[in-house]
Write a protein that holds these residues in place. Structure first.
Motif, PDB file in Angstrom:
ATOM      1  N   PRO A   1       0.808  -1.227   0.000  1.00 25.71           N
ATOM      2  CA  PRO A   1       0.000   0.000   0.000  1.00 25.71           C
ATOM      3  C   PRO A   1       0.839   1.274   0.000  1.00 25.71           C
ATOM      4  CG  PRO A   1       0.006  -1.015   2.170  1.00 25.71           C
ATOM      5  CD  PRO A   1       0.670  -1.984   1.241  1.00 25.71           C
ATOM      6  N   LYS A   2       2.123   1.143   0.380  1.00 24.16           N
ATOM      7  CA  LYS A   2       3.018   2.296   0.377  1.00 24.16           C
ATOM      8  C   LYS A   2       4.295   1.917  -0.370  1.00 24.16           C
ATOM      9  CE  LYS A   2       1.344   4.137   4.788  1.00 24.16           C
ATOM     10  NZ  LYS A   2       1.728   4.532   6.170  1.00 24.16           N
ATOM     11  N   PRO A   3       4.251   1.928  -1.705  1.00 24.55           N
ATOM     12  CA  PRO A   3       5.430   1.523  -2.489  1.00 24.55           C
ATOM     13  C   PRO A   3       6.651   2.352  -2.115  1.00 24.55           C
ATOM     14  CG  PRO A   3       3.508   1.780  -3.899  1.00 24.55           C
ATOM     15  CD  PRO A   3       3.133   2.331  -2.562  1.00 24.55           C
ATOM     16  N   PRO A   4       7.843   1.741  -2.125  1.00 20.97           N
ATOM     17  CA  PRO A   4       9.060   2.476  -1.763  1.00 20.97           C
ATOM     18  C   PRO A   4       9.342   3.604  -2.740  1.00 20.97           C
ATOM     19  CG  PRO A   4       9.592   0.326  -2.688  1.00 20.97           C
ATOM     20  CD  PRO A   4       8.121   0.339  -2.472  1.00 20.97           C
ATOM     21  N   SER A   5      10.017   4.614  -2.235  1.00 20.72           N
ATOM     22  CA  SER A   5      10.262   5.815  -3.035  1.00 20.72           C
ATOM     23  C   SER A   5      11.671   5.877  -3.599  1.00 20.72           C
ATOM     24  CB  SER A   5      10.018   7.061  -2.177  1.00 20.72           C
ATOM     25  OG  SER A   5      10.849   7.042  -1.024  1.00 20.72           O
ATOM     26  N   GLY A   6      12.487   4.850  -3.349  1.00 16.93           N
ATOM     27  CA  GLY A   6      13.863   4.870  -3.825  1.00 16.93           C
ATOM     28  C   GLY A   6      14.213   3.646  -4.642  1.00 16.93           C
ATOM     29  N   LYS A   7      15.471   3.559  -5.031  1.00 14.15           N
ATOM     30  CA  LYS A   7      15.978   2.452  -5.834  1.00 14.15           C
ATOM     31  C   LYS A   7      16.468   1.338  -4.921  1.00 14.15           C
ATOM     32  CE  LYS A   7      19.574   1.362  -9.243  1.00 14.15           C
ATOM     33  NZ  LYS A   7      20.747   1.905  -9.980  1.00 14.15           N
ATOM     34  N   LYS A   8      16.117   0.104  -5.266  1.00 14.31           N
ATOM     35  CA  LYS A   8      16.486  -1.028  -4.424  1.00 14.31           C
ATOM     36  C   LYS A   8      17.996  -1.076  -4.207  1.00 14.31           C
ATOM     37  CE  LYS A   8      15.719  -5.979  -3.765  1.00 14.31           C
ATOM     38  NZ  LYS A   8      17.055  -6.415  -3.412  1.00 14.31           N
ATOM     39  N   GLY A   9      18.383  -1.207  -2.943  1.00 11.55           N
ATOM     40  CA  GLY A   9      19.787  -1.288  -2.590  1.00 11.55           C
ATOM     41  C   GLY A   9      20.413   0.030  -2.202  1.00 11.55           C
ATOM     42  N   ASP A  10      19.727   1.147  -2.488  1.00 14.48           N
ATOM     43  CA  ASP A  10      20.242   2.443  -2.044  1.00 14.48           C
ATOM     44  C   ASP A  10      20.043   2.580  -0.536  1.00 14.48           C
ATOM     45  OD1 ASP A  10      20.983   3.134  -4.569  1.00 14.48           O
ATOM     46  OD2 ASP A  10      19.381   4.604  -4.896  1.00 14.48           O
TER      47      ASP A  10
END
Length: 214
Positions: free
Chosen positions: A152-161
């Motif tokens: 419901p709250k998708p992440p706002s950054g790039k995976k692994g950052d």
């Protein structure tokens, strides 16, 4: 069988696209491709799998089967269910209290920093621990900003950052490194290999365990 033909056909037509033999095409097998280097590679051990299989029981009687249901194949996220069951067994034996800080019961395995000392068993089990560190050579950062279906709250950054950590218990993130840290904590709690505990406490009492490996 006719009553379940549609369900069986659906199962057979939705096989995962990964190659059946990991060694035949390791670059396209697994869920590690979005990880940042050097973590974007297959980590074993793994073995070839079969095709889609299934069994349907009605009132304890087998009414349909397809594929190779007796074949022992790999499953993955089911390990989280195993760990939750083992945590319940530990609780029933008085080995853990969900609200207890992990560091109070088992110091010296990665819960001793000022941040990690606040983590409870409940935080680990609900994926809200925000545990920070390395487990079996993998840093928790590799799973930061991980995307999962229906979040419901998708992440706002790039995976692994790297992202700022929140207080334990206040932020949910699907993070398999932290699941491995939970496994390590339960191992120290039981002081016995977890597959043995699961076999003896769960599978054998219900007549299972044949060909079981974890």
């Amino acid at each position: 069988m006719d009553n379940f033909a549609e369900a069986i056909a659906f199962s057979q037509s939705h096989e995962i696209p990964w190659p059946r033999d990991p060694a035949a095409d390791p670059a396209h097998w697994g869920v590690h491709h979005d990880d940042p280097p050097p973590f974007n590679r297959l980590r074993g051990p793994v073995h070839p799998r079969g095709g889609v299989s299934g069994v349907i029981l009605v009132r304890g009687k087998e009414v349909a089967a397809w594929g190779e249901p007796d074949r022992a194949d790999q499953t993955f996220s089911v390990a989280k269910t195993y760990l939750a069951i083992l945590a319940g067994i530990a609780h029933s034996r008085g080995l853990l209290n969900p609200s207890e800080r992990v560091s109070e019961r088992i110091p010296g395995i990665g819960f001793d920093s000022p941040h990690n000392r606040k983590i409870t068993w409940e935080h680990l089990l609900t994926q809200t621990s925000e545990w920070q560190g390395e487990c079996f050579g993998m840093p928790d950062q590799v799973e930061h900003y991980r995307r999962v279906s229906y979040d419901p709250k998708p992440p706002s950054g790039k995976k692994g950052d790297l992202r700022p950590l929140n207080e334990p218990g206040t932020y949910w993130e699907y993070n398999d490194v932290r699941i491995n840290q939970l496994s390590l904590a339960l191992l120290h709690l039981f002081r016995k290999p977890l597959p043995e505990v699961f076999l003896e406490s769960v599978l054998e009492p219900i007549g299972g365990g044949r060909d079981f490996r974890w």
